[in-house]
Design a protein around this motif. Structure first.
Motif, PDB file in Angstrom:
ATOM      1  N   THR A   1       0.850  -1.188   0.000  1.00 14.72           N
ATOM      2  CA  THR A   1       0.000   0.000   0.000  1.00 14.72           C
ATOM      3  C   THR A   1       0.890   1.245   0.000  1.00 14.72           C
ATOM      4  O   THR A   1       2.079   1.169   0.347  1.00 14.72           O
ATOM      5  N   PRO A   2       0.349   2.420  -0.364  1.00 13.41           N
ATOM      6  CA  PRO A   2       1.142   3.658  -0.281  1.00 13.41           C
ATOM      7  C   PRO A   2       1.714   3.887   1.115  1.00 13.41           C
ATOM      8  O   PRO A   2       2.842   4.356   1.264  1.00 13.41           O
TER       9      PRO A   2
ATOM     10  N   LEU B   1       2.880   4.843  13.830  1.00  9.44           N
ATOM     11  CA  LEU B   1       2.231   5.695  12.834  1.00  9.44           C
ATOM     12  C   LEU B   1       1.640   4.870  11.697  1.00  9.44           C
ATOM     13  O   LEU B   1       0.535   5.161  11.201  1.00  9.44           O
ATOM     14  N   LEU B   2       2.372   3.835  11.258  1.00 10.33           N
ATOM     15  CA  LEU B   2       1.865   2.962  10.187  1.00 10.33           C
ATOM     16  C   LEU B   2       0.578   2.275  10.636  1.00 10.33           C
ATOM     17  O   LEU B   2      -0.387   2.194   9.868  1.00 10.33           O
TER      18      LEU B   2
ATOM     19  N   GLY C   1      -6.978   3.827   9.647  1.00 13.04           N
ATOM     20  CA  GLY C   1      -7.731   4.947   9.087  1.00 13.04           C
ATOM     21  C   GLY C   1      -7.644   6.215   9.894  1.00 13.04           C
ATOM     22  O   GLY C   1      -8.383   7.186   9.633  1.00 13.04           O
ATOM     23  N   GLU C   2      -6.755   6.270  10.877  1.00 13.17           N
ATOM     24  CA  GLU C   2      -6.628   7.456  11.728  1.00 13.17           C
ATOM     25  C   GLU C   2      -5.768   8.535  11.083  1.00 13.17           C
ATOM     26  O   GLU C   2      -5.821   9.698  11.502  1.00 13.17           O
ATOM     27  N   LEU C   3      -4.958   8.181  10.099  1.00 11.26           N
ATOM     28  CA  LEU C   3      -4.115   9.135   9.381  1.00 11.26           C
ATOM     29  C   LEU C   3      -4.279   8.919   7.880  1.00 11.26           C
ATOM     30  O   LEU C   3      -4.334   7.776   7.421  1.00 11.26           O
ATOM     31  N   THR C   4      -4.357  10.019   7.136  1.00 15.44           N
ATOM     32  CA  THR C   4      -4.375   9.873   5.678  1.00 15.44           C
ATOM     33  C   THR C   4      -2.957   9.603   5.190  1.00 15.44           C
ATOM     34  O   THR C   4      -1.979   9.769   5.936  1.00 15.44           O
ATOM     35  N   ASP C   5      -2.844   9.192   3.919  1.00 14.04           N
ATOM     36  CA  ASP C   5      -1.516   8.923   3.352  1.00 14.04           C
ATOM     37  C   ASP C   5      -0.651  10.176   3.384  1.00 14.04           C
ATOM     38  O   ASP C   5       0.556  10.116   3.644  1.00 14.04           O
ATOM     39  N   GLU C   6      -1.278  11.343   3.110  1.00 14.19           N
ATOM     40  CA  GLU C   6      -0.517  12.601   3.112  1.00 14.19           C
ATOM     41  C   GLU C   6      -0.039  12.953   4.524  1.00 14.19           C
ATOM     42  O   GLU C   6       1.093  13.404   4.725  1.00 14.19           O
ATOM     43  N   GLU C   7      -0.919  12.760   5.499  1.00 17.50           N
ATOM     44  CA  GLU C   7      -0.532  13.042   6.892  1.00 17.50           C
ATOM     45  C   GLU C   7       0.595  12.117   7.326  1.00 17.50           C
ATOM     46  O   GLU C   7       1.550  12.546   7.995  1.00 17.50           O
ATOM     47  N   LEU C   8       0.502  10.845   6.946  1.00 18.72           N
ATOM     48  CA  LEU C   8       1.534   9.878   7.322  1.00 18.72           C
ATOM     49  C   LEU C   8       2.872  10.270   6.696  1.00 18.72           C
ATOM     50  O   LEU C   8       3.925  10.226   7.368  1.00 18.72           O
TER      51      LEU C   8
END
Length: 358
Positions: free
Chosen positions: A300-301, A337-338, A344-351
């Motif tokens: 996944t991203p 964080l991963l 679903g607590e963080l978007t890909d951009e936030e991560l």
């Protein structure tokens, strides 16, 4: 004065419907060879389906000739029946287990000539009320269902391993027992509702216990279980279930599709044979590379960002830019964080932004 040990060997010969093997520990001794218990079953699972079909076809040619002999009672009829029976033996005696035993070829390949030469036995075979007649008819009936009995066994093992064993996370005698209990209950229910019959795994066999010299370890003697079977299918069922009790079971290779023996406590989905299309690499090696490549392709991203961050931190540690404690703390934080991203607590951009802070 030390007593000299005397080794006595009896040169037994066997027929397809009466043969003996020896069990000891996790090994089965067949003729002069020994195998891990379950390996003979694996060898039969890997037979080409066409070979069993050819046996059945040759038996179908033999039976009318054997029946015709009782009517014509001529040397030519006996010769034809023997020719067709020999064609059956050529295939059966080449099968696993039989090929390791000393078969009574003198009797099997000259059955009808010897039968007609013995007036008393020949007369019995023609008398429907005699034991000789029952034996003659039983020989034809046994050969008629020989190939089918092996096919039924293979289908049962195939169903058991694919549906009940394949999902197992651990492989040992306990997990196999649990899986078999589910298979047994399901099969028992199906047999009762569809076939109005019970699923049985019982059959006659003769068991004795004898001292045995090890075939390859000079001077070693052990007490072996001497088991005599009346059919190949009965032996295969015995070896298969003994294997499960030890934690051994057949598994189909995820690369080449052939069966291999998983021994107690070991869990892999690839065999150790040369992989199809390869000269040196085994299915195990090919499978490992394929699995790794598939894992990378399906990342996944979020996982890709984590891998980049992990590799960046690892490089900094190797260059001495951060200490081992700092490395461990950073990796732990990155993993947290991963996990938050995967929940679903963080978007890909936030991560990605959080990882860039490392």
């Amino acid at each position: 004065m030390a007593e000299k040990q005397l080794r006595i060997e009896l040169d037994y010969t066997y027929t397809y419907d009466q043969f003996t093997v020896f069990f000891y520990g996790d090994r089965v001794f067949v003729g002069k060879k020994d195998y891990p218990i379950g390996q003979c079953c694996v060898d039969v699972m890997n037979l080409d389906e066409a070979s069993l079909g050819e046996i059945d076809q040759r038996v179908r040619l033999f039976i009318p000739a054997a029946q015709k002999l009782l009517i014509e009672k001529t040397d030519s009829a006996a010769a034809l029946a023997q020719e067709r029976l020999n064609a059956v033996w050529e295939l059966i005696f080449a099968l696993p287990i039989y090929r390791d035993l000393k078969m009574d070829e003198a009797c099997c390949f000259h059955t009808f000539r010897q039968l007609m030469a013995d007036r008393e036995k020949w007369a019995q075979v023609q008398d429907p009320s005699s034991e000789g007649y029952a034996i003659y008819q039983g020989m034809m009936a046994g050969l008629a269902c020989f190939a089918e009995s092996i096919c039924v066994f293979r289908q049962q093992v195939m169903e058991m391993t694919r549906k009940y064993f394949e999902p197992l996370k651990q492989r040992n005698s306990g997990t196999y027992a649990q899986a078999y209990s589910r298979f047994y209950a399901d099969t028992l229910s199906i047999g009762a509702h569809i076939f109005n019959d019970e699923f049985e795994q019982s059959f006659p066999m003769e068991v004795g216990f004898v001292p045995m010299m090890h075939p390859t370890e000079e001077g070693r003697i052990f007490v072996a279980e001497k088991s005599t079977f009346n059919s190949l299918a009965d032996f295969l069922r015995t070896e298969f279930y003994r294997g499960l009790a030890l934690g051994n079971a057949p598994r189909q290779c995820h690369n080449c599709g052939r069966y291999f023996l998983l021994t107690a406590g070991y869990n892999t989905c690839y065999c150790n044979n040369i992989a199809p299309g390869e000269l040196e690499r085994t299915c195990r090696k090919v499978g490992a590379h394929r699995k790794e490549a598939l894992g990378k392709a399906n990342r996944t991203p979020a996982r890709k960002e984590y891998d980049r961050t992990y590799n960046r931190l690892k490089a900094r540690k190797q260059r001495g830019k951060i200490s081992v404690d700092e490395w461990n703390a950073a990796v732990t934080k990155a993993q947290e964080l991963l996990e938050r991203s995967e929940r679903g607590e963080l978007t890909d951009e936030e991560l990605k932004r959080r990882f860039e802070e490392f």
